[in-house]
Design an enzyme around this catalytic site. Sequence first.
Site, PDB file in Angstrom:
ATOM      1  CG  ASP A   1      -2.082   0.940   1.113  1.00 49.69           C
ATOM      2  OD1 ASP A   1      -2.332   1.438   0.007  1.00 49.69           O
ATOM      3  OD2 ASP A   1      -2.755   1.181   2.134  1.00 49.69           O
TER       4      ASP A   1
ATOM      5  CG  HIS B   1      -0.436   2.231  -9.311  1.00 52.70           C
ATOM      6  ND1 HIS B   1      -0.648   1.757  -8.041  1.00 52.70           N
ATOM      7  CD2 HIS B   1      -1.502   3.025  -9.594  1.00 52.70           C
ATOM      8  CE1 HIS B   1      -1.799   2.227  -7.580  1.00 52.70           C
ATOM      9  NE2 HIS B   1      -2.333   3.017  -8.506  1.00 52.70           N
TER      10      HIS B   1
ATOM     11  CG  LEU C   1       8.810 -17.436  -3.500  1.00 52.95           C
ATOM     12  CD1 LEU C   1       8.570 -17.416  -1.989  1.00 52.95           C
ATOM     13  CD2 LEU C   1       9.398 -16.092  -3.958  1.00 52.95           C
TER      14      LEU C   1
HETATM   15  C1  IPE Z   1      -5.467  -2.735   0.002  1.00 54.60           C
HETATM   16  O1  IPE Z   1      -5.110  -1.401  -0.209  1.00 54.60           O
HETATM   17  C2  IPE Z   1      -5.472  -3.475  -1.283  1.00 54.60           C
HETATM   18  C3  IPE Z   1      -4.179  -3.620  -1.963  1.00 54.60           C
HETATM   19  C4  IPE Z   1      -3.006  -3.251  -1.523  1.00 54.60           C
HETATM   20  C5  IPE Z   1      -4.229  -4.253  -3.236  1.00 54.60           C
HETATM   21  P1  IPE Z   1      -6.217  -0.241  -0.339  1.00 54.60           P
HETATM   22  O2  IPE Z   1      -5.465   1.018  -0.515  1.00 54.60           O
HETATM   23  O3  IPE Z   1      -7.198  -0.611  -1.373  1.00 54.60           O
HETATM   24  O4  IPE Z   1      -6.933  -0.321   1.089  1.00 54.60           O
HETATM   25  P2  IPE Z   1      -7.793   0.765   1.889  1.00 54.60           P
HETATM   26  O5  IPE Z   1      -8.836   1.292   0.942  1.00 54.60           O
HETATM   27  O6  IPE Z   1      -6.847   1.823   2.336  1.00 54.60           O
HETATM   28  O7  IPE Z   1      -8.360   0.004   3.037  1.00 54.60           O
HETATM   29  C1  IPE Z   2      -1.590   0.243  -3.317  1.00 53.81           C
HETATM   30  O1  IPE Z   2      -1.383   1.619  -3.378  1.00 53.81           O
HETATM   31  C2  IPE Z   2      -1.864  -0.357  -4.670  1.00 53.81           C
HETATM   32  C3  IPE Z   2      -3.252  -0.813  -4.887  1.00 53.81           C
HETATM   33  C4  IPE Z   2      -4.232  -0.780  -4.030  1.00 53.81           C
HETATM   34  C5  IPE Z   2      -3.542  -1.342  -6.202  1.00 53.81           C
HETATM   35  P1  IPE Z   2      -2.578   2.643  -3.377  1.00 53.81           P
HETATM   36  O2  IPE Z   2      -2.970   2.901  -4.779  1.00 53.81           O
HETATM   37  O3  IPE Z   2      -3.667   2.182  -2.492  1.00 53.81           O
HETATM   38  O4  IPE Z   2      -1.873   3.923  -2.773  1.00 53.81           O
HETATM   39  P2  IPE Z   2      -2.472   4.942  -1.730  1.00 53.81           P
HETATM   40  O5  IPE Z   2      -2.970   4.148  -0.556  1.00 53.81           O
HETATM   41  O6  IPE Z   2      -3.573   5.665  -2.442  1.00 53.81           O
HETATM   42  O7  IPE Z   2      -1.333   5.819  -1.361  1.00 53.81           O
HETATM   43 MG    MG Z   3      -4.078   2.428  -0.522  1.00 55.31          MG
END
Ligand code: IPE
Ligand code: IPE
Ligand code: MG
Length: 253
Positions: A37, A54, A148
């Site tokens: 995240d 990303h 793995l």
């Molecule tokens: C959780 O992250 C899902 C992934 C990392 C794929 P999110 O960014 O979607 O989660 P919330 O919305 O902060 O809970």
């Molecule tokens: C995690 O990073 C990747 C996915 C959920 C696909 P985010 O896109 O949730 O990044 P933040 O949380 O908005 O910073």
């Molecule tokens: Mg996120």
Amino acid sequence: MGAIADILFGRKKKQNTDVYSSIDKQQLPSHVAVIMDGNGRWAKRRGLPRSAGHRAGTERVRTIIRMSSDVGIRYLTLFALSTENWKRPKDEINTLMKLLLEYLRQELHELHERNVRINTLGDISKLPKEVADEIARAKQTTKDNTGLTVNMAINYGARQEIMAAVKKAIADGTSPDSIDEAYLSSLLDTAGQPDPDLMIRTSGEARISNFLLYQMAYAEFYFTDTLWPDFDEAEYAKALKVFAARDRRFGGI
Ligand code: IPE
Ligand code: IPE
Ligand code: MG
């Protein structure tokens, strides 16, 4: 800035193996699960579009898979797309699909050479056909590998996984008496695998976000403020060190 440019232009960074010697091989988790995240915030802090975050995050997927395979971790689950992430704008979803496709096309050769087995958690039939086909190819190519195992959780939600397991049990006519923990585990997407010992979530959020609810009953949780694109070998080594020092009692004394 050089490092960021490398990430943005997709230049592969050499694996930093300096930290490997600090890892206690006797105290490794068998299964590490990661909520990757913070990509969006990483980009925002640099005045870049979320897509750049990303892309930078993809580079860390490479890092963490390589390091896991190098140090001898058996299972690695990476949360790449949740069932709730479909709420995001269409162009962000498209970027994620594009990056996934690109990643698999570029990495399959190396993953196979490393004896990595690619597996998925979640319903991949809902993905664009091109992506689903590439995933199927990666799984097929690596299915007999013995190193793995990487579970890519894509369009994954733990509640949906549990609901599907219940439906399957009923459809199979299973009698209530024959339902035990082992049977329920066998109906989940992680069938046959050990439960995660360590769950890492980056970016400072302290929640599970519908990830592996059943399997993480006794996982050790490690939350770090580090954003996913900054989660490098040293950060991973730190998490493994914290895990090694945990006292796991499983309800005992
Ligand atoms: C959780 O992250 C899902 C992934 C990392 C794929 P999110 O960014 O979607 O989660 P919330 O919305 O902060 O809970
Ligand atoms: C995690 O990073 C990747 C996915 C959920 C696909 P985010 O896109 O949730 O990044 P933040 O949380 O908005 O910073
Ligand atoms: Mg996120």
